[in-house]
Enzyme design. Structure first.
Site, PDB file in Angstrom:
ATOM      1  N   GLU A 122     -32.840  47.661  -1.231  1.00 20.90           N
ATOM      2  CA  GLU A 122     -32.042  48.492  -0.329  1.00 20.90           C
ATOM      3  C   GLU A 122     -31.578  49.755  -1.033  1.00 20.90           C
ATOM      4  OE1 GLU A 122     -28.896  45.686   0.538  1.00 20.90           O
ATOM      5  OE2 GLU A 122     -27.673  46.436  -1.115  1.00 20.90           O
ATOM      6  N   HIS A 141     -23.158  51.954  -7.480  1.00 23.29           N
ATOM      7  CA  HIS A 141     -22.734  50.665  -8.039  1.00 23.29           C
ATOM      8  C   HIS A 141     -22.681  50.793  -9.552  1.00 23.29           C
ATOM      9  CE1 HIS A 141     -23.978  47.708  -4.767  1.00 23.29           C
ATOM     10  NE2 HIS A 141     -24.583  48.806  -4.363  1.00 23.29           N
ATOM     11  N   CYS A 170     -20.615  43.314 -10.292  1.00 22.22           N
ATOM     12  CA  CYS A 170     -20.942  44.545  -9.578  1.00 22.22           C
ATOM     13  C   CYS A 170     -19.645  45.194  -9.124  1.00 22.22           C
ATOM     14  CB  CYS A 170     -21.836  44.234  -8.386  1.00 22.22           C
ATOM     15  SG  CYS A 170     -22.225  45.686  -7.386  1.00 22.22           S
TER      16      CYS A 170
END
Length: 156
Positions: A67, A73, A121
């Site tokens: 994606e 991130h 994350c």
């Protein structure tokens, strides 16, 4: 109910990469996007934070969704080894490696058949929804041999 916005100052690490008061969640809703064997835990959210810290674990032979999205991130590998793709770059990853995912970069994480891959994350709490690749996007990505091998689960 998840206590990811729990205001207790300390929550000790438990075995199997779990923390007290933090729910073990499905990565995404089944059928919403292609992925295999991924769980998610929201470790920090709310309580005045503008971001979230999450722990994802990709089971042996599993992978996250391919994606992209506007938001960036920051990732730190904590457990196991595997491979990550960011844009058209593919790299082996291992504990304590850092992975930067800029906005609008195609990305995916893959675990080998014999071990899980776990990572932290960090992401904005308010963020846009991910986009899945079109057939044209996949053709463009697959034009790179290393990316094609990664997407076929043959990296490394």
């Amino acid at each position: 109910m998840s206590d990811s916005n729990d205001d207790r100052p300390f929550r000790p690490f438990q075995s199997q990469y779990r923390w007290p008061g933090v729910d073990l969640l499905a990565y995404k809703e089944e059928g919403s996007a292609p992925f295999r064997s991924v769980t998610r835990q929201v470790l920090f959210s709310g309580n005045g934070l503008t971001g979230e810290l999450r722990y994802f674990e990709v089971g042996p032979g599993g992978h996250s969704t391919l994606e992209r999205h506007q938001h960036a991130h920051g990732v730190m590998i904590l457990k196991g080894r595997g491979h990550a793709m960011v844009g058209r770059a593919v790299s082996a990853v291992a504990p304590y490696d850092l992975v930067t995912i800029p906005g609008w970069s195609w990305h995916q994480f893959r675990a080998p058949a014999d071990e899980a891959l776990g990572f932290l994350c960090m992401v904005n709490a308010e963020r846009d929804k991910p986009q899945l690749p079109t057939e044209a996007d996949l053709a463009m990505l697959r034009a790179d041999d290393a990316v094609a091998a990664f997407l076929d689960g043959l990296a490394g």
